[in-house]
Design a protein around this motif. Structure first.
Motif, PDB file in Angstrom:
ATOM      1  N   PHE A  17       0.846  -1.190   0.000  1.00 49.54           N
ATOM      2  CA  PHE A  17       0.000   0.000   0.000  1.00 49.54           C
ATOM      3  C   PHE A  17       0.886   1.247   0.000  1.00 49.54           C
ATOM      4  O   PHE A  17       1.815   1.353   0.808  1.00 49.54           O
ATOM      5  N   TYR A  18       0.553   2.192  -0.903  1.00 51.35           N
ATOM      6  CA  TYR A  18       1.297   3.451  -0.894  1.00 51.35           C
ATOM      7  C   TYR A  18       0.906   4.274   0.328  1.00 51.35           C
ATOM      8  O   TYR A  18       1.737   4.810   1.034  1.00 51.35           O
ATOM      9  N   ASN A  19      -0.408   4.412   0.547  1.00 52.59           N
ATOM     10  CA  ASN A  19      -0.886   4.987   1.799  1.00 52.59           C
ATOM     11  C   ASN A  19      -1.875   3.994   2.403  1.00 52.59           C
ATOM     12  O   ASN A  19      -1.994   2.871   1.918  1.00 52.59           O
ATOM     13  N   ALA A  76       0.638  -2.558  -5.397  1.00 49.78           N
ATOM     14  CA  ALA A  76       1.482  -3.661  -5.872  1.00 49.78           C
ATOM     15  C   ALA A  76       1.106  -4.950  -5.154  1.00 49.78           C
ATOM     16  O   ALA A  76       0.700  -4.940  -3.991  1.00 49.78           O
ATOM     17  N   VAL A  77       1.250  -6.066  -5.871  1.00 48.42           N
ATOM     18  CA  VAL A  77       1.027  -7.390  -5.291  1.00 48.42           C
ATOM     19  C   VAL A  77       2.219  -8.268  -5.652  1.00 48.42           C
ATOM     20  O   VAL A  77       2.782  -8.157  -6.748  1.00 48.42           O
ATOM     21  N   PRO A  98      -2.017  -2.104 -10.395  1.00 52.07           N
ATOM     22  CA  PRO A  98      -1.303  -2.041 -11.674  1.00 52.07           C
ATOM     23  C   PRO A  98       0.077  -2.696 -11.692  1.00 52.07           C
ATOM     24  O   PRO A  98       0.605  -2.985 -12.761  1.00 52.07           O
ATOM     25  N   PHE A  99       0.688  -2.920 -10.520  1.00 49.23           N
ATOM     26  CA  PHE A  99       2.078  -3.409 -10.473  1.00 49.23           C
ATOM     27  C   PHE A  99       2.110  -4.785  -9.824  1.00 49.23           C
ATOM     28  O   PHE A  99       1.684  -4.959  -8.671  1.00 49.23           O
ATOM     29  N   ILE A 100       2.631  -5.771 -10.566  1.00 48.80           N
ATOM     30  CA  ILE A 100       2.551  -7.158 -10.131  1.00 48.80           C
ATOM     31  C   ILE A 100       3.944  -7.780 -10.185  1.00 48.80           C
ATOM     32  O   ILE A 100       4.700  -7.587 -11.149  1.00 48.80           O
ATOM     33  N   PHE A 101       4.269  -8.553  -9.154  1.00 51.78           N
ATOM     34  CA  PHE A 101       5.591  -9.164  -9.051  1.00 51.78           C
ATOM     35  C   PHE A 101       5.452 -10.647  -8.721  1.00 51.78           C
ATOM     36  O   PHE A 101       4.572 -11.054  -7.960  1.00 51.78           O
ATOM     37  N   SER A 102       6.362 -11.440  -9.299  1.00 54.49           N
ATOM     38  CA  SER A 102       6.487 -12.857  -8.963  1.00 54.49           C
ATOM     39  C   SER A 102       7.937 -13.116  -8.574  1.00 54.49           C
ATOM     40  O   SER A 102       8.859 -12.549  -9.179  1.00 54.49           O
ATOM     41  N   LYS A 124       8.847   5.479  -6.464  1.00 57.44           N
ATOM     42  CA  LYS A 124       9.033   5.182  -7.878  1.00 57.44           C
ATOM     43  C   LYS A 124       7.746   4.630  -8.487  1.00 57.44           C
ATOM     44  O   LYS A 124       7.324   5.059  -9.579  1.00 57.44           O
ATOM     45  N   LEU A 125       7.131   3.698  -7.783  1.00 65.53           N
ATOM     46  CA  LEU A 125       5.870   3.144  -8.293  1.00 65.53           C
ATOM     47  C   LEU A 125       4.777   4.201  -8.299  1.00 65.53           C
ATOM     48  O   LEU A 125       3.980   4.283  -9.229  1.00 65.53           O
ATOM     49  N   MET A 126       4.758   5.044  -7.259  1.00 65.11           N
ATOM     50  CA  MET A 126       3.705   6.056  -7.186  1.00 65.11           C
ATOM     51  C   MET A 126       3.897   7.122  -8.264  1.00 65.11           C
ATOM     52  O   MET A 126       2.909   7.665  -8.774  1.00 65.11           O
ATOM     53  N   ASP A 127       5.128   7.406  -8.627  1.00 68.48           N
ATOM     54  CA  ASP A 127       5.363   8.366  -9.717  1.00 68.48           C
ATOM     55  C   ASP A 127       4.776   7.852 -11.024  1.00 68.48           C
ATOM     56  O   ASP A 127       4.159   8.612 -11.785  1.00 68.48           O
ATOM     57  N   ILE A 128       4.974   6.543 -11.298  1.00 72.08           N
ATOM     58  CA  ILE A 128       4.379   5.946 -12.503  1.00 72.08           C
ATOM     59  C   ILE A 128       2.859   6.007 -12.406  1.00 72.08           C
ATOM     60  O   ILE A 128       2.163   6.346 -13.368  1.00 72.08           O
TER      61      ILE A 128
END
Length: 785
Positions: A63-65, A71-72, A99-103, A136-140
């Motif tokens: 969570f950003y806030n 992100a997950v 929007p941002f996903i990681f494995s 960085k993610l929040m800027d995108i």
């Protein structure tokens, strides 16, 4: 230790969590084992179980806030490839609008960026050291969504948390989507959420975020039922406290910031009664319209006039049942929904109660009724000679024994299933029918009525005593009333959490009304063991479950735009297809338009009515109602898992414990206790399953015990061991095989008469391991061919 020998949890602890924290993510931003769904409840016959295998948990949600998940991460152990968790993670991301996903498998990350540019790869591999920071993610995120510094400050407004209640994933989506739409300038926002999923709670959180941020300072919440308005005031909206008021007695006090009102209390036939005009047109910044499928959907309604008067305010329409036909349209006013959460999805996620349907077919409903020559009713009125059917019953012709048959069937069912204190709503044709049904239920349940005369009550708009009991009926801690009869009053806007039975004895053709009625039972109350509900249908209304409009996406009627400017009002069609005119019907007690004379009613007390057939239907895993016997359902599901008898025997005999097989069966909705109730024979679970699925002749438990003793297998052991074995066989005769697989069996009679559990284990069996081995031998002997 070799990295490939580490468990998934160890990979997360040693590699993934440090990589995330080193990138600048704080503890409060990282939510590990983030549970999304509760696990679907499976209901069969009179038993239900929550399938824990269907619980969905994301390994990490970032969570950003406090309220913005962006992100997950899905983790796997190092035996997997680095990308093996991606498809699972994409599913979680879709649920959360992330929007941002990681494995990751601990060697690095595969990064899937839904906001990637034209010349960028959507997926790429990055090292553990290159995990992106929150900024960085929040800027995108901000760049993609055109969020400037002013909007970013508005987005930082958090939801209310002082009651320790955290929004579920779909509630968070609904709150954020609606909030974001409003700060992006949307004036009208439409939100569709199934009954029981927390629409009012979501409305409060949206209002709270906007109010705390100073974006919306004066808020009007419009409802159409006193019960709903009052529940909102004392419940979800209560944190507004002294800033909130209810508009009552057609009086306006302009010193508050949050106003709760009924449409009916602020509108009227002329300007003197339209008290909403005492407010200036720009007084409110936000108007929330609950149950907006009702009068506000129609362009020429007084309720729509309220919305158009406050047209400078942002307006949110909430409904479980969007109205879309050639006469009215939610979408034409509010626009397409910013978020939809359906009944089907709620049941699949385990947040709403599933249902079973019992369809009752009465002889007179099928055959119809035609009076004999010159037949008179109980009051001496000559009955008009024509064919009467279920459309006439309880409107123009009352067959008293039909009502008595309905009351008796339901009462007998509740008695037989130990559900006499289960809260039940009877939906009747009109108020008069509700009164007759109340009387029939009183007579069928005289013993309970003598204990408390509120056991059965009529709750209709013309009955003050009944209306005064709505709160008690809804209160999960209040025992009475139990059985209530109604017409329309309880069909919508009433939070009947603990209702276990919905009895339909009214001709309902409106999908909207039907969905509202079904919504009375969909709430889960686990502490009261209310995990599913039963619909007992006497008028074949549950056929509407098969209608595509029942649980589909709201689509604007193609006919609407054609007819809205030049509409020809088809009274009869609208009369049986909308909730508003159904309420007029309740008052009139007739299907005919108000412009016609009310037909003569006949009251017949000497015509027998009987039950021809009852059909039981269950929800399958695809959310479809299926009609099959419990045994047919069991047979199909066993064979889906074990195609042949040999497959089943191999699994049963090789299982370390038979309880493992039985647990698997129950997760598939096959309940041993219900099978016992259906077979009514002293059978072991093994024999019941083999007999039902593979037509294998069953042995009773007594026969199996006799075979064990005849073979005398345990003669090789000493007298004391044999004594315990015989005591265990006696206990097996009373209970089931799974009880033999626990040490607790040693505490029960007749085993405990031999000695304490420690004595039996250590002195007789020379240790627990020997005891478990002999129990395994005993099971093999019990099931020997």
């Amino acid at each position: 230790m070799d990295k490939k020998e580490l468990t998934e949890q160890e990979i997360r602890t040693r590699y993934i969590t440090p990589a995330v924290k080193n990138a600048g993510w704080q503890e409060h931003q990282i939510r590990e084992e983030y549970q999304l769904t509760a696990g679907r409840v499976i209901a069969r016959h009179n038993t239900c179980i929550r399938d824990t295998n269907t619980i969905k948990r994301a390994d990490y949600v970032l969570f950003y806030n406090f309220h913005t998940p962006i992100a997950v991460i899905e983790a796997k152990d190092n035996k997997h490839k680095i990308s093996d968790g991606m498809q699972q993670a994409l599913g979680y991301a879709e649920m959360l609008n992330i929007p941002f996903i990681f494995s990751s498998n601990g060697d690095g990350f595969i990064f899937h960026n839904k906001y990637s540019g034209e010349n960028e790869k959507i997926e790429k591999e990055i090292s553990l050291l290159d995990f992106p920071s929150p900024d960085k993610l929040m800027d995108i995120y901000k760049q993609y969504n055109n969020i400037d510094s002013a909007k970013e400050k508005q987005l930082s407004s958090s939801y209310y948390t002082e009651n320790d209640k955290i929004p579920r994933y779909y509630q968070l989506n609904a709150i954020n989507n609606t909030y974001n739409a409003i700060i992006n300038g949307e004036k009208r926002v439409f939100l569709v959420m199934a009954t029981g999923t927390g629409k009012t709670y979501v409305a409060f959180q949206i209002a709270w975020r906007l109010w705390i941020a100073g974006i919306k300072k004066r808020i009007l919440f419009l409802a159409d039922r006193e019960a709903l308005r009052n529940q909102t005031y004392t419940g979800d909206f209560s944190p507004f406290k002294e800033n909130m008021t209810i508009v009552t007695n057609r009086k306006v006090d302009k010193s508050y910031q949050i106003y709760l009102a009924l449409y009916q209390s602020i509108t009227g036939q002329n300007d003197t009664k339209n008290i909403f005009k005492q407010f200036s047109k720009d007084f409110f910044d936000l108007v929330i319209v609950d149950e907006c499928h009702r009068g506000s959907a129609s362009e020429d309604s007084q309720w729509r006039e309220v919305l158009e008067y406050f047209d400078s305010a942002s307006q949110i329409g909430l409904t479980a049942t969007p109205k879309e036909n050639k006469e009215v349209s939610n979408i034409s006013y509010f626009g397409e929904p910013v978020y939809t959460y359906s009944l089907k999805q709620g049941i699949e996620d385990g947040f709403l109660a599933p249902y079973k349907v019992i369809r009752i077919i009465l002889d007179k409903d099928v055959e119809g009724f035609r009076p004999e020559l010159n037949q008179k009713d109980k009051y001496g009125n000559l009955i008009e000679d024509r064919e009467y059917n279920d459309r006439d019953f309880d409107r123009t012709l009352f067959l008293e024994k039909r009502t008595e048959t309905v009351a008796k069937y339901v009462s007998d069912y509740l008695k037989a299933h130990n559900k006499r204190m289960a809260k039940t709503i009877f939906f009747c044709v009109n108020q008069e029918h509700a009164a007759f049904m109340r009387q029939a239920l009183v007579n069928e349940n005289a013993d309970m009525v003598k204990i408390n005369n509120k056991y059965v009550m009529q709750i209709t708009s013309d009955n003050e005593e009944g209306k005064n009991q709505i709160e008690n009926f809804c209160n999960k801690n209040s025992s009475y009333p139990v059985l209530v009869t109604t017409s329309k009053l309880l069909s919508t806007g009433v939070d009947t959490k603990t209702v276990e039975f919905i009895v339909i004895d009214s001709n309902i053709n409106s999908i909207i009304e039907f969905k509202q009625i079904i919504g009375r039972g969909t709430r889960l109350v686990e502490e009261k063991n209310k995990l599913y509900f039963t619909i007992i249908d006497f008028r074949n209304v549950t056929r509407l479950f098969a209608d595509n409009a029942f649980d589909g996406e709201p689509l604007q009627s193609e006919e609407y735009n054609i007819t809205k400017k030049n509409k020809e009002y088809d009274f009869c069609n609208e009369y049986v297809n909308t909730v508003e005119t159904a309420e007029k019907e309740e008052k009139k007690g007739t299907l005919l338009p108000p412009v016609t004379n009310e037909p003569k009613k006949y009251y017949v007390d000497n015509v027998e009515v009987s039950v021809l057939k009852d059909l039981v239907k269950y929800l399958d895993y695809n959310g479809k109602l299926i009609t099959e016997s419990f045994k047919d359902y069991t047979r199909k599901n066993i064979k889906n898992k074990y195609a042949t008898l040999d497959n089943f025997l191999q699994a049963w005999n090789s299982a370390e414990k038979k309880s493992i097989i039985i647990d698997e069966m129950e997760k598939a909705g096959i309940f041993i206790e219900e099978l016992k109730a259906n077979t009514k024979r002293d059978l072991d679970p093994f024999d019941m399953l083999c007999h039902i699925a593979y037509d294998k002749p069953p042995l009773t438990k007594k026969e199996r015990i006799a075979n064990v003793k005849k073979r005398n297998y345990f003669a090789k052991y000493g007298a004391k061991v044999q004594e315990v074995i015989n005591a265990l066989l006696d206990k097996y005769a009373e209970t089931d095989i799974i009880n033999l697989e626990t040490i607790d069996i040693l505490k029960l009679e007749p085993v405990n008469k031999i000695g304490s559990p420690m004595y039996i284990l250590n002195r007789i069996f020379k240790g627990r391991k020997n005891f478990e081995n002999i129990i395994k031998e005993l099971e093999n002997e019990i099931y020997a061919a």
